[in-house]
Design a protein around this motif. Structure first.
Motif, PDB file in Angstrom:
ATOM      1  N   VAL A 202       4.097 -12.726   5.201  1.00 43.16           N
ATOM      2  CA  VAL A 202       3.414 -14.018   5.068  1.00 43.16           C
ATOM      3  C   VAL A 202       3.052 -14.284   3.613  1.00 43.16           C
ATOM      4  O   VAL A 202       3.277 -15.375   3.080  1.00 43.16           O
ATOM      5  CB  VAL A 202       2.157 -14.060   5.958  1.00 43.16           C
ATOM      6  N   GLU A 203       2.488 -13.267   2.948  1.00 45.68           N
ATOM      7  CA  GLU A 203       2.071 -13.453   1.561  1.00 45.68           C
ATOM      8  C   GLU A 203       3.252 -13.810   0.671  1.00 45.68           C
ATOM      9  O   GLU A 203       3.196 -14.732  -0.132  1.00 45.68           O
ATOM     10  CB  GLU A 203       1.386 -12.180   1.040  1.00 45.68           C
ATOM     11  N   ASN A 204       4.356 -13.084   0.831  1.00 48.03           N
ATOM     12  CA  ASN A 204       5.519 -13.326  -0.019  1.00 48.03           C
ATOM     13  C   ASN A 204       6.215 -14.636   0.293  1.00 48.03           C
ATOM     14  O   ASN A 204       6.697 -15.327  -0.613  1.00 48.03           O
ATOM     15  CB  ASN A 204       6.498 -12.153   0.105  1.00 48.03           C
ATOM     16  N   VAL A 205       6.283 -14.998   1.587  1.00 50.58           N
ATOM     17  CA  VAL A 205       6.915 -16.268   1.956  1.00 50.58           C
ATOM     18  C   VAL A 205       6.088 -17.437   1.436  1.00 50.58           C
ATOM     19  O   VAL A 205       6.635 -18.405   0.904  1.00 50.58           O
ATOM     20  CB  VAL A 205       7.106 -16.358   3.491  1.00 50.58           C
ATOM     21  N   GLN A 206       4.758 -17.355   1.562  1.00 53.56           N
ATOM     22  CA  GLN A 206       3.909 -18.437   1.075  1.00 53.56           C
ATOM     23  C   GLN A 206       4.056 -18.622  -0.428  1.00 53.56           C
ATOM     24  O   GLN A 206       3.988 -19.733  -0.944  1.00 53.56           O
ATOM     25  CB  GLN A 206       2.448 -18.160   1.423  1.00 53.56           C
ATOM     26  N   ARG A 207       4.252 -17.547  -1.142  1.00 59.58           N
ATOM     27  CA  ARG A 207       4.398 -17.629  -2.600  1.00 59.58           C
ATOM     28  C   ARG A 207       5.848 -17.817  -3.032  1.00 59.58           C
ATOM     29  O   ARG A 207       6.137 -17.897  -4.221  1.00 59.58           O
ATOM     30  CB  ARG A 207       3.851 -16.346  -3.251  1.00 59.58           C
ATOM     31  N   SER A 208       6.784 -17.856  -2.074  1.00 59.92           N
ATOM     32  CA  SER A 208       8.224 -17.962  -2.370  1.00 59.92           C
ATOM     33  C   SER A 208       8.676 -16.825  -3.271  1.00 59.92           C
ATOM     34  O   SER A 208       9.494 -17.011  -4.178  1.00 59.92           O
ATOM     35  CB  SER A 208       8.539 -19.326  -3.026  1.00 59.92           C
ATOM     36  N   ASP A 209       8.133 -15.624  -3.034  1.00 65.27           N
ATOM     37  CA  ASP A 209       8.461 -14.467  -3.863  1.00 65.27           C
ATOM     38  C   ASP A 209       9.665 -13.680  -3.355  1.00 65.27           C
ATOM     39  O   ASP A 209      10.184 -12.817  -4.069  1.00 65.27           O
ATOM     40  CB  ASP A 209       7.260 -13.517  -3.941  1.00 65.27           C
ATOM     41  N   LEU A 210      10.080 -13.905  -2.114  1.00 67.04           N
ATOM     42  CA  LEU A 210      11.208 -13.156  -1.557  1.00 67.04           C
ATOM     43  C   LEU A 210      12.516 -13.887  -1.816  1.00 67.04           C
ATOM     44  O   LEU A 210      12.598 -15.108  -1.689  1.00 67.04           O
ATOM     45  CB  LEU A 210      11.041 -12.982  -0.041  1.00 67.04           C
ATOM     46  N   ASN A 211      13.568 -13.134  -2.178  1.00 69.97           N
ATOM     47  CA  ASN A 211      14.880 -13.765  -2.178  1.00 69.97           C
ATOM     48  C   ASN A 211      15.343 -13.872  -0.720  1.00 69.97           C
ATOM     49  O   ASN A 211      14.773 -13.233   0.172  1.00 69.97           O
ATOM     50  CB  ASN A 211      15.869 -12.998  -3.072  1.00 69.97           C
TER      51      ASN A 211
ATOM     52  N   LEU B  39      15.673  -9.526   5.884  1.00 73.81           N
ATOM     53  CA  LEU B  39      15.446  -8.122   6.237  1.00 73.81           C
ATOM     54  C   LEU B  39      14.037  -7.917   6.795  1.00 73.81           C
ATOM     55  O   LEU B  39      13.829  -7.111   7.698  1.00 73.81           O
ATOM     56  CB  LEU B  39      15.672  -7.230   5.010  1.00 73.81           C
ATOM     57  N   GLY B  40      13.064  -8.650   6.245  1.00 72.58           N
ATOM     58  CA  GLY B  40      11.702  -8.560   6.759  1.00 72.58           C
ATOM     59  C   GLY B  40      11.612  -9.054   8.194  1.00 72.58           C
ATOM     60  O   GLY B  40      10.984  -8.422   9.050  1.00 72.58           O
ATOM     61  N   TYR B  41      12.264 -10.187   8.479  1.00 73.94           N
ATOM     62  CA  TYR B  41      12.276 -10.708   9.848  1.00 73.94           C
ATOM     63  C   TYR B  41      12.966  -9.733  10.795  1.00 73.94           C
ATOM     64  O   TYR B  41      12.490  -9.484  11.908  1.00 73.94           O
ATOM     65  CB  TYR B  41      13.008 -12.050   9.902  1.00 73.94           C
ATOM     66  N   ASP B  42      14.090  -9.193  10.343  1.00 72.22           N
ATOM     67  CA  ASP B  42      14.849  -8.264  11.183  1.00 72.22           C
ATOM     68  C   ASP B  42      14.031  -7.012  11.498  1.00 72.22           C
ATOM     69  O   ASP B  42      14.102  -6.466  12.608  1.00 72.22           O
ATOM     70  CB  ASP B  42      16.159  -7.882  10.470  1.00 72.22           C
ATOM     71  N   GLN B  43      13.249  -6.569  10.535  1.00 69.81           N
ATOM     72  CA  GLN B  43      12.417  -5.373  10.740  1.00 69.81           C
ATOM     73  C   GLN B  43      11.342  -5.628  11.803  1.00 69.81           C
ATOM     74  O   GLN B  43      11.078  -4.777  12.650  1.00 69.81           O
ATOM     75  CB  GLN B  43      11.771  -4.961   9.417  1.00 69.81           C
ATOM     76  N   LEU B  44      10.730  -6.805  11.754  1.00 69.96           N
ATOM     77  CA  LEU B  44       9.722  -7.134  12.769  1.00 69.96           C
ATOM     78  C   LEU B  44      10.347  -7.234  14.156  1.00 69.96           C
ATOM     79  O   LEU B  44       9.756  -6.808  15.148  1.00 69.96           O
ATOM     80  CB  LEU B  44       9.037  -8.456  12.414  1.00 69.96           C
TER      81      LEU B  44
ATOM     82  N   LEU C 271       2.986  -5.202   7.836  1.00 69.75           N
ATOM     83  CA  LEU C 271       4.277  -5.817   7.524  1.00 69.75           C
ATOM     84  C   LEU C 271       4.184  -7.330   7.636  1.00 69.75           C
ATOM     85  O   LEU C 271       4.724  -8.067   6.799  1.00 69.75           O
ATOM     86  CB  LEU C 271       5.348  -5.270   8.469  1.00 69.75           C
ATOM     87  N   GLU C 272       3.488  -7.816   8.662  1.00 72.16           N
ATOM     88  CA  GLU C 272       3.316  -9.263   8.828  1.00 72.16           C
ATOM     89  C   GLU C 272       2.592  -9.863   7.629  1.00 72.16           C
ATOM     90  O   GLU C 272       2.991 -10.902   7.094  1.00 72.16           O
ATOM     91  CB  GLU C 272       2.528  -9.547  10.104  1.00 72.16           C
ATOM     92  N   LEU C 273       1.522  -9.211   7.208  1.00 69.70           N
ATOM     93  CA  LEU C 273       0.768  -9.690   6.054  1.00 69.70           C
ATOM     94  C   LEU C 273       1.638  -9.752   4.808  1.00 69.70           C
ATOM     95  O   LEU C 273       1.591 -10.725   4.040  1.00 69.70           O
ATOM     96  CB  LEU C 273      -0.435  -8.780   5.802  1.00 69.70           C
ATOM     97  N   ALA C 274       2.442  -8.713   4.604  1.00 73.66           N
ATOM     98  CA  ALA C 274       3.311  -8.678   3.422  1.00 73.66           C
ATOM     99  C   ALA C 274       4.326  -9.812   3.456  1.00 73.66           C
ATOM    100  O   ALA C 274       4.592 -10.460   2.435  1.00 73.66           O
ATOM    101  CB  ALA C 274       4.024  -7.329   3.344  1.00 73.66           C
TER     102      ALA C 274
ATOM    103  N   ILE D 276      -0.483  -0.377  -0.475  1.00 80.94           N
ATOM    104  CA  ILE D 276      -0.571  -1.806  -0.757  1.00 80.94           C
ATOM    105  C   ILE D 276      -0.051  -2.625   0.424  1.00 80.94           C
ATOM    106  O   ILE D 276       1.023  -2.347   0.970  1.00 80.94           O
ATOM    107  CB  ILE D 276       0.231  -2.159  -2.022  1.00 80.94           C
ATOM    108  N   ILE D 277      -0.814  -3.633   0.800  1.00 80.74           N
ATOM    109  CA  ILE D 277      -0.368  -4.623   1.778  1.00 80.74           C
ATOM    110  C   ILE D 277       0.136  -5.864   1.049  1.00 80.74           C
ATOM    111  O   ILE D 277       1.210  -6.385   1.338  1.00 80.74           O
ATOM    112  CB  ILE D 277      -1.515  -5.017   2.738  1.00 80.74           C
ATOM    113  N   ALA D 278      -0.657  -6.357   0.108  1.00 82.65           N
ATOM    114  CA  ALA D 278      -0.293  -7.553  -0.657  1.00 82.65           C
ATOM    115  C   ALA D 278      -0.797  -7.391  -2.088  1.00 82.65           C
ATOM    116  O   ALA D 278      -1.932  -6.978  -2.303  1.00 82.65           O
ATOM    117  CB  ALA D 278      -0.904  -8.804  -0.015  1.00 82.65           C
ATOM    118  N   GLY D 279       0.070  -7.705  -3.036  1.00 86.74           N
ATOM    119  CA  GLY D 279      -0.345  -7.624  -4.435  1.00 86.74           C
ATOM    120  C   GLY D 279       0.367  -6.550  -5.237  1.00 86.74           C
ATOM    121  O   GLY D 279      -0.125  -6.121  -6.284  1.00 86.74           O
ATOM    122  N   GLU D 280       1.545  -6.113  -4.782  1.00 87.60           N
ATOM    123  CA  GLU D 280       2.251  -5.046  -5.517  1.00 87.60           C
ATOM    124  C   GLU D 280       2.583  -5.488  -6.937  1.00 87.60           C
ATOM    125  O   GLU D 280       2.558  -4.680  -7.873  1.00 87.60           O
ATOM    126  CB  GLU D 280       3.532  -4.648  -4.782  1.00 87.60           C
TER     127      GLU D 280
END
Length: 293
Positions: free
Chosen positions: A125-134, A140-145, A120-123, A89-93
């Motif tokens: 972007v998708e979560n940030v646009q939907r405000s799904d990430l705490n 942690l996503g930014y740090d990983q990139l 990882l970028e797609l994941a 899965i890239i987006a839609g888990e």
């Protein structure tokens, strides 16, 4: 330089790609569905260990599963091929999880042939646009990139459509100890509360005080400032001139703006500004800012 340009172009393309293929339908709109590439047995699809999102609210999943039972999966899950007939899965888990709760045996997917970095970028972007990430998951996503793919904070800002200072402030949260991170992930602390604690002597203790008393972000900032002032007290006998509150506030402001640790040593006859960096990319970013000044 060409690599920087390609990253910025890629960032805009990612945002457009998410917008085209994975946005929720407006209320009452039954026409703007996204056609899947195919239906895939649900057991042939696996979550990505690199997905920055870790927390899924169980009650929200149950609500989505009930909706899927009634209406089906309107927006396909975006996946990539990892081996023949196997997908990641890239987006839609969240939809994938809810479909399992709904008892579906297969789900519609859109297949994208992308590498680890783009996935990882797609994941993100998708979560940030939907405000799904705490806030912690986002950091942690930014740090990983940055760690795995050499991105600068400016690059990330371009990709996610946020300011560089937003990225810098997010990354500062990773300096906090685990107990404070847990409160942040659980929602007990907001990102504003947590940022105020980064430079304090006892972030965990102050975090407990903030939560137990229900303090506002402004109250938390005052609490943190008092703690930082207290840290300078033992040095007053050996240091002729201590930093006043205005200097400390300016240090924090510059640290937030640059995303790097900034120290100001001010004396009556002049002074020094010290900017600490860890990577050549950070040094290059500072040099570019100074050249434009």
């Amino acid at each position: 330089m060409s690599d920087d340009i390609s990253k910025r172009r890629l960032g805009r393309g990612l945002a457009a790609l998410i917008g085209e293929m994975d946005q929720p339908l407006p209320s009452g709109d039954t026409q703007r569905t996204v056609n899947p590439d195919r239906n895939v047995p649900i057991e042939f699809i696996a979550r990505s260990a690199r997905n920055p999102r870790r927390h899924f609210d169980e009650s929200e999943l149950q609500d989505l599963a009930a909706s899927i039972r009634q209406h089906g999966i309107v927006q396909p899950v975006v996946v990539r091929t990892v081996e023949p007939s196997r997908y990641e899965i890239i987006a839609g888990e969240r939809r994938w999880r809810a479909a399992q709760l709904a008892g579906f045996t297969e789900i519609p997917v859109i297949i994208r042939d992308v590498d680890d970095r783009t996935a990882l970028e797609l994941a993100i972007v998708e979560n940030v646009q939907r405000s799904d990430l705490n806030p912690l998951e986002e950091a942690l996503g930014y740090d990983q990139l940055i760690a795995e793919h050499g991105y600068t904070q400016n690059d990330l800002g371009e990709i996610i459509g946020k300011s560089r200072s937003h990225v810098a402030n997010s990354l500062r949260l990773l300096k906090l100890p685990d107990p404070v991170r847990d409160m942040l992930a659980q929602g007990s602390l907001s990102a504003g509360h947590a940022r105020a604690l980064v430079s304090t002597s006892d972030p965990s203790g102050l975090a407990k005080t903030i939560v137990s008393k229900g303090l506002s972000v402004r109250d938390a900032e005052r609490l943190a400032q008092n703690d930082i002032k207290g840290q300078t007290e033992p040095q007053r006998q050996s240091v002729p001139e201590t930093k006043d509150s205005d200097t400390l506030a300016l240090e924090r402001s510059l640290t937030d703006a640059l995303g790097l640790d900034v120290k100001i040593n001010h004396k009556s006859s002049g002074g020094q500004i010290r900017i600490s960096y860890k990577t050549l990319e950070q040094l290059e970013a500072v040099c570019k800012l100074l050249e434009r000044a």
